[in-house]
Design an enzyme around this catalytic site. Sequence first.
Site, PDB file in Angstrom:
ATOM      1  N   GLU A 102      16.842  31.177  18.395  1.00 28.18           N
ATOM      2  CA  GLU A 102      17.458  31.945  19.467  1.00 28.18           C
ATOM      3  C   GLU A 102      18.056  31.002  20.501  1.00 28.18           C
ATOM      4  OE1 GLU A 102      15.299  36.188  19.201  1.00 28.18           O
ATOM      5  OE2 GLU A 102      14.276  34.783  20.516  1.00 28.18           O
ATOM      6  N   CYS A 115      20.736  27.683  26.990  1.00 24.60           N
ATOM      7  CA  CYS A 115      19.397  27.217  26.649  1.00 24.60           C
ATOM      8  C   CYS A 115      19.353  27.049  25.124  1.00 24.60           C
ATOM      9  CB  CYS A 115      18.379  28.252  27.127  1.00 24.60           C
ATOM     10  SG  CYS A 115      16.686  27.785  26.807  1.00 24.60           S
ATOM     11  N   CYS A 122       7.857  25.663  16.440  1.00 24.51           N
ATOM     12  CA  CYS A 122       7.374  24.515  17.203  1.00 24.51           C
ATOM     13  C   CYS A 122       6.028  24.088  16.632  1.00 24.51           C
ATOM     14  CB  CYS A 122       7.220  24.884  18.679  1.00 24.51           C
ATOM     15  SG  CYS A 122       6.867  23.449  19.730  1.00 24.51           S
ATOM     16  N   CYS A 126       1.035  25.093  22.486  1.00 25.49           N
ATOM     17  CA  CYS A 126       0.793  25.456  23.887  1.00 25.49           C
ATOM     18  C   CYS A 126       0.341  26.915  23.931  1.00 25.49           C
ATOM     19  CB  CYS A 126       2.047  25.238  24.727  1.00 25.49           C
ATOM     20  SG  CYS A 126       2.627  23.528  24.677  1.00 25.49           S
ATOM     21  N   CYS A 129       2.718  30.079  25.085  1.00 26.67           N
ATOM     22  CA  CYS A 129       4.109  30.129  24.628  1.00 26.67           C
ATOM     23  C   CYS A 129       4.231  30.900  23.311  1.00 26.67           C
ATOM     24  CB  CYS A 129       4.633  28.709  24.437  1.00 26.67           C
ATOM     25  SG  CYS A 129       6.339  28.665  23.864  1.00 26.67           S
ATOM     26  N   CYS A 345      11.798  32.329  29.508  1.00 26.33           N
ATOM     27  CA  CYS A 345      11.055  31.145  29.050  1.00 26.33           C
ATOM     28  C   CYS A 345       9.845  31.550  28.226  1.00 26.33           C
ATOM     29  CB  CYS A 345      10.524  30.347  30.234  1.00 26.33           C
ATOM     30  SG  CYS A 345      11.756  29.867  31.398  1.00 26.33           S
TER      31      CYS A 345
HETATM   32  N1  SAH Z   1       8.882  22.045  24.133  1.00 31.65           N
HETATM   33  C1  SAH Z   1       9.674  21.766  25.296  1.00 31.65           C
HETATM   34  C2  SAH Z   1      10.855  22.691  25.420  1.00 31.65           C
HETATM   35  C3  SAH Z   1      10.514  24.141  25.693  1.00 31.65           C
HETATM   36  S1  SAH Z   1      11.111  24.498  27.244  1.00 31.65           S
HETATM   37  C4  SAH Z   1       8.794  21.781  26.509  1.00 31.65           C
HETATM   38  O1  SAH Z   1       7.608  22.064  26.382  1.00 31.65           O
HETATM   39  O2  SAH Z   1       9.247  21.438  27.598  1.00 31.65           O
HETATM   40  C5  SAH Z   1      10.461  26.023  27.609  1.00 31.65           C
HETATM   41  C6  SAH Z   1       9.736  26.034  28.959  1.00 31.65           C
HETATM   42  O3  SAH Z   1       9.158  27.324  29.126  1.00 31.65           O
HETATM   43  C7  SAH Z   1       8.588  25.034  28.957  1.00 31.65           C
HETATM   44  O4  SAH Z   1       8.388  24.524  30.232  1.00 31.65           O
HETATM   45  C8  SAH Z   1       7.437  25.940  28.575  1.00 31.65           C
HETATM   46  O5  SAH Z   1       6.225  25.366  28.923  1.00 31.65           O
HETATM   47  C9  SAH Z   1       7.760  27.188  29.328  1.00 31.65           C
HETATM   48  N2  SAH Z   1       7.082  28.376  28.793  1.00 31.65           N
HETATM   49  C10 SAH Z   1       6.583  28.554  27.548  1.00 31.65           C
HETATM   50  N3  SAH Z   1       6.032  29.763  27.421  1.00 31.65           N
HETATM   51  C11 SAH Z   1       6.195  30.388  28.600  1.00 31.65           C
HETATM   52  C12 SAH Z   1       5.863  31.688  29.080  1.00 31.65           C
HETATM   53  N4  SAH Z   1       5.256  32.589  28.300  1.00 31.65           N
HETATM   54  N5  SAH Z   1       6.184  31.989  30.349  1.00 31.65           N
HETATM   55  C13 SAH Z   1       6.839  31.098  31.134  1.00 31.65           C
HETATM   56  N6  SAH Z   1       7.186  29.867  30.732  1.00 31.65           N
HETATM   57  C14 SAH Z   1       6.867  29.509  29.485  1.00 31.65           C
END
Ligand code: SAH
Length: 371
Positions: A102, A115, A122, A126, A129, A345
């Site tokens: 996406e 984006c 992935c 985390c 996420c 995000c």
């Molecule tokens: N793997 C990379 C790129 C992903 S960026 C990284 O970790 O930076 C996506 C951003 O959204 C990251 O900062 C991630 O931690 C954040 N994110 C992931 N899940 C989320 C959620 N459910 N709500 C808000 N932010 C989230």
Amino acid sequence: MTNFVTASARSNLVNLLDFDRKGLAAFFVEMGEKPFRATQLLKWIYQEDVTDFEQMTNLSKSLRAYLQEHCTITAPEMLVEQVASDGTRKWAIEMSGGNRVETVFIPEEKRGTLCVSSQIGCALACTFCSTAKQGFNRNLSVSEIIGQLYVAQQRLGPEKRITNVVMMGMGEPLLNFDNVVAAMNLMMDDFTFGLSKRRVTVSTSGIVPAMYRLNQVCDVSMAVSLHAANDELRNELVPINQKYPLSELMSACREYAKQGPRKYITFEYVMLDGINDSIQDARLLTRLLKKVPSKINLIPFNPFPNSAYQCSSAETIARFKDVLHQAGIVTTIRKTRGDDIDAACGQLVGKVKDKSRRHLKLQAMGSSHVG
Ligand code: SAH
């Protein structure tokens, strides 16, 4: 939706979208051509929107015939478009092997941010996420990364320019280092999109050795997904912290900030109710960031089905921000965009044929929470 042949149909051909300028120049030199053919070709592809080699009139007839026979210009295919009430658009983009990633476009008054995804799924786990829950299939190729810009800009048309790129879609960009670097160098090239290095941002969960390497080969802005100010909590939320703990991560950030185009690191911090959002957490964060030129972006947690967390209240986020502010750290609260189409995000899921078998492990655990 695009006028390209699909990748699978011509997979034995060299896809010219897989090269940055340096790679393309080497490709031409190898076939006995002059390296400047690379800039000619980039201009045709990215600025003139020409993909038919016959129309590339400044190339010799024999070169055109060679390219016609051996090469292709094939972008991934845009399959589905969703438009949110705030104008945010999310596209499902088909990659080979039946996977989809996406890509999200976020229009603002003076800029348009894309984006971009770097991997199918992935490999990191985390806990907050939703991409993580999909498991991992593979790295995206250069053409599949730059192709997201390519098809997005075509779809948007000349009126809506993509001015900024954030590598914040699906995947961990620094675990797909070579392809992501080539694609980012390509998008900043004057003969393609010509994006400013201040407007291309790579976001990482903290792959420390790759952060040092990036310094040497690519000049882009850096965002780090921090989410916790002590190792114990970060080990749980962002498990890669067990490999690269905060002390090492902060040193890498300090080094990167010295050379990076923005001279500071943007730290992303997702606000999880009762988990990382106390005044004490905020104070700890100010202490951690004392030695790193930083800005902080607080991200309200975006829920997804079966997520184990809740978003902190608006008051809690405001109080947290005040503590950082008083310590002299520039702090913003990320405006949630496109949440009515799950484009915010951490909500990007695509269609991932999981090879890590994570979904099976999760089913066995009977829970969506992996630590
Ligand atoms: N793997 C990379 C790129 C992903 S960026 C990284 O970790 O930076 C996506 C951003 O959204 C990251 O900062 C991630 O931690 C954040 N994110 C992931 N899940 C989320 C959620 N459910 N709500 C808000 N932010 C989230």
